[in-house]
Design a protein around this motif. Structure first.
Motif, PDB file in Angstrom:
ATOM      1  N   PRO A  55       0.820  -1.107  -0.088  1.00  0.00           N
ATOM      2  CA  PRO A  55       0.012  -0.106   0.167  1.00  0.00           C
ATOM      3  C   PRO A  55       0.931   1.315   0.120  1.00  0.00           C
ATOM      4  O   PRO A  55       2.111   1.215   0.589  1.00  0.00           O
ATOM      5  CB  PRO A  55      -0.620  -0.135   1.476  1.00  0.00           C
ATOM      6  CG  PRO A  55      -0.812  -1.679   1.630  1.00  0.00           C
ATOM      7  CD  PRO A  55       0.488  -2.135   1.224  1.00  0.00           C
ATOM      8  N   GLN A  56       0.431   2.286  -0.521  1.00  0.00           N
ATOM      9  CA  GLN A  56       1.170   3.411  -0.662  1.00  0.00           C
ATOM     10  C   GLN A  56       1.559   4.075   0.544  1.00  0.00           C
ATOM     11  O   GLN A  56       2.645   4.502   0.796  1.00  0.00           O
ATOM     12  CB  GLN A  56       0.513   4.644  -1.796  1.00  0.00           C
ATOM     13  CG  GLN A  56       1.366   5.656  -2.019  1.00  0.00           C
ATOM     14  CD  GLN A  56       0.834   6.676  -3.020  1.00  0.00           C
ATOM     15  OE1 GLN A  56      -0.246   6.458  -3.561  1.00  0.00           O
ATOM     16  NE2 GLN A  56       1.346   7.726  -3.152  1.00  0.00           N
ATOM     17  N   LYS A  57       0.779   4.072   1.536  1.00  0.00           N
ATOM     18  CA  LYS A  57       1.065   4.602   3.027  1.00  0.00           C
ATOM     19  C   LYS A  57       2.309   3.521   3.506  1.00  0.00           C
ATOM     20  O   LYS A  57       2.950   4.335   4.479  1.00  0.00           O
ATOM     21  CB  LYS A  57      -0.285   4.431   3.763  1.00  0.00           C
ATOM     22  CG  LYS A  57      -0.598   3.369   4.314  1.00  0.00           C
ATOM     23  CD  LYS A  57      -2.062   3.499   5.219  1.00  0.00           C
ATOM     24  CE  LYS A  57      -2.511   1.983   5.608  1.00  0.00           C
ATOM     25  NZ  LYS A  57      -3.429   2.140   6.586  1.00  0.00           N
ATOM     26  N   VAL A  58       2.140   2.351   3.270  1.00  0.00           N
ATOM     27  CA  VAL A  58       3.406   1.571   3.746  1.00  0.00           C
ATOM     28  C   VAL A  58       4.710   1.898   2.922  1.00  0.00           C
ATOM     29  O   VAL A  58       5.717   2.231   3.924  1.00  0.00           O
ATOM     30  CB  VAL A  58       3.289   0.198   3.530  1.00  0.00           C
ATOM     31  CG1 VAL A  58       4.343  -0.936   4.113  1.00  0.00           C
ATOM     32  CG2 VAL A  58       2.028  -0.367   4.629  1.00  0.00           C
ATOM     33  N   THR A  59       4.704   2.200   1.920  1.00  0.00           N
ATOM     34  CA  THR A  59       5.836   2.402   1.037  1.00  0.00           C
ATOM     35  C   THR A  59       6.109   3.875   1.516  1.00  0.00           C
ATOM     36  O   THR A  59       7.353   4.128   1.807  1.00  0.00           O
ATOM     37  CB  THR A  59       5.646   2.493  -0.362  1.00  0.00           C
ATOM     38  OG1 THR A  59       5.214   1.220  -0.713  1.00  0.00           O
ATOM     39  CG2 THR A  59       6.755   2.972  -1.314  1.00  0.00           C
ATOM     40  N   SER A  60       5.366   4.672   1.825  1.00  0.00           N
ATOM     41  CA  SER A  60       5.962   6.195   2.217  1.00  0.00           C
ATOM     42  C   SER A  60       6.212   6.023   3.736  1.00  0.00           C
ATOM     43  O   SER A  60       7.279   6.795   4.140  1.00  0.00           O
ATOM     44  CB  SER A  60       4.615   7.075   2.146  1.00  0.00           C
ATOM     45  OG  SER A  60       4.264   7.332   0.862  1.00  0.00           O
ATOM     46  N   ALA A  61       5.805   5.368   4.728  1.00  0.00           N
ATOM     47  CA  ALA A  61       6.272   5.103   5.871  1.00  0.00           C
ATOM     48  C   ALA A  61       7.674   4.743   5.985  1.00  0.00           C
ATOM     49  O   ALA A  61       8.518   5.003   6.667  1.00  0.00           O
ATOM     50  CB  ALA A  61       5.109   4.319   6.895  1.00  0.00           C
ATOM     51  N   LEU A  62       7.893   3.611   5.103  1.00  0.00           N
ATOM     52  CA  LEU A  62       9.256   3.062   5.043  1.00  0.00           C
ATOM     53  C   LEU A  62      10.393   3.898   4.513  1.00  0.00           C
ATOM     54  O   LEU A  62      11.576   4.187   5.289  1.00  0.00           O
ATOM     55  CB  LEU A  62       9.334   1.777   3.964  1.00  0.00           C
ATOM     56  CG  LEU A  62      10.835   1.365   3.877  1.00  0.00           C
ATOM     57  CD1 LEU A  62      11.413   0.759   4.950  1.00  0.00           C
ATOM     58  CD2 LEU A  62      10.692   0.028   2.653  1.00  0.00           C
ATOM     59  N   ALA A  63       9.834   4.986   3.445  1.00  0.00           N
ATOM     60  CA  ALA A  63      10.871   5.875   2.980  1.00  0.00           C
ATOM     61  C   ALA A  63      11.179   6.996   3.973  1.00  0.00           C
ATOM     62  O   ALA A  63      12.284   7.333   4.010  1.00  0.00           O
ATOM     63  CB  ALA A  63      10.296   6.366   1.751  1.00  0.00           C
ATOM     64  N   GLY A  64      10.178   7.193   4.865  1.00  0.00           N
ATOM     65  CA  GLY A  64      10.407   8.376   5.862  1.00  0.00           C
ATOM     66  C   GLY A  64      11.137   7.889   6.748  1.00  0.00           C
ATOM     67  O   GLY A  64      11.975   8.607   7.240  1.00  0.00           O
ATOM     68  N   LYS A  65      10.995   6.507   7.371  1.00  0.00           N
ATOM     69  CA  LYS A  65      11.752   6.116   8.451  1.00  0.00           C
ATOM     70  C   LYS A  65      13.248   6.057   8.071  1.00  0.00           C
ATOM     71  O   LYS A  65      14.351   6.345   8.823  1.00  0.00           O
ATOM     72  CB  LYS A  65      11.412   4.906   8.863  1.00  0.00           C
ATOM     73  CG  LYS A  65       9.691   4.773   9.569  1.00  0.00           C
ATOM     74  CD  LYS A  65       9.571   3.346  10.127  1.00  0.00           C
ATOM     75  CE  LYS A  65       8.504   3.286  10.842  1.00  0.00           C
ATOM     76  NZ  LYS A  65       8.025   1.714  11.268  1.00  0.00           N
ATOM     77  N   LEU A  66      13.504   5.475   6.992  1.00  0.00           N
ATOM     78  CA  LEU A  66      15.025   5.352   6.386  1.00  0.00           C
ATOM     79  C   LEU A  66      15.525   6.879   5.973  1.00  0.00           C
ATOM     80  O   LEU A  66      16.530   7.054   6.366  1.00  0.00           O
ATOM     81  CB  LEU A  66      14.869   4.801   4.933  1.00  0.00           C
ATOM     82  CG  LEU A  66      14.710   3.357   4.992  1.00  0.00           C
ATOM     83  CD1 LEU A  66      14.344   2.486   3.736  1.00  0.00           C
ATOM     84  CD2 LEU A  66      15.625   2.462   5.871  1.00  0.00           C
ATOM     85  N   GLY A  67      14.783   7.857   5.515  1.00  0.00           N
ATOM     86  CA  GLY A  67      15.004   9.188   5.366  1.00  0.00           C
ATOM     87  C   GLY A  67      15.378   9.796   6.419  1.00  0.00           C
ATOM     88  O   GLY A  67      16.206  10.784   6.433  1.00  0.00           O
ATOM     89  N   MET A  68      14.846   9.345   7.707  1.00  0.00           N
ATOM     90  CA  MET A  68      15.278  10.145   8.915  1.00  0.00           C
ATOM     91  C   MET A  68      16.458   9.512   9.608  1.00  0.00           C
ATOM     92  O   MET A  68      17.205  10.212  10.557  1.00  0.00           O
ATOM     93  CB  MET A  68      14.104   9.956   9.884  1.00  0.00           C
ATOM     94  CG  MET A  68      12.843  10.845   9.638  1.00  0.00           C
ATOM     95  SD  MET A  68      11.625  10.630  10.846  1.00  0.00           S
ATOM     96  CE  MET A  68      11.150   9.106  11.205  1.00  0.00           C
ATOM     97  N   LEU A  69      17.196   8.513   9.172  1.00  0.00           N
ATOM     98  CA  LEU A  69      18.201   8.069   9.874  1.00  0.00           C
ATOM     99  C   LEU A  69      19.383   9.116   9.197  1.00  0.00           C
ATOM    100  O   LEU A  69      19.372   9.581   8.214  1.00  0.00           O
ATOM    101  CB  LEU A  69      18.643   6.847   9.052  1.00  0.00           C
ATOM    102  CG  LEU A  69      17.833   5.527   9.542  1.00  0.00           C
ATOM    103  CD1 LEU A  69      18.239   4.301   8.790  1.00  0.00           C
ATOM    104  CD2 LEU A  69      17.963   5.370  11.027  1.00  0.00           C
TER     105      LEU A  69
END
Length: 91
Positions: A55-69
């Protein structure tokens, strides 16, 4: 739930972030179709691509978590094809 295929591009500029990044990717493993990593030793970075069907919200959540590293950058490219699939909830 509606899912889309996406490619998540990741650039890691400091290897200290790799362990946390891998832990996050493991959390999203049910959605990951494949992963390719290329170490670019000349610039001391890693370039990684992750292919997902989620789902798009899952992909966005993953990208967001990785981008905060620290020292990790991400960009996502989505397919225009949307499909109804059943997945367990993550995140």
């Amino acid at each position: 739930m509606e899912t889309r295929v996406a490619v998540l591009g990741i650039i890691v500029e400091n290897q200290e972030s790799v362990e946390k990044m891998n832990a996050i990717l493991h959390e999203y493993a049910p959605y990951i179709l494949g992963r390719m990593g290329i170490p670019y030793r000349k610039r001391d970075i890693s370039v990684i691509s992750i292919v997902l069907d989620a789902p798009q919200k899952v992909t966005s959540a993953l990208a967001g978590k990785l981008g905060m590293l620290p020292h990790v950058s991400t960009k996502t490219l989505y397919s225009n094809i949307i499909q109804d699939d059943e997945y367990e909830n993550i995140g």
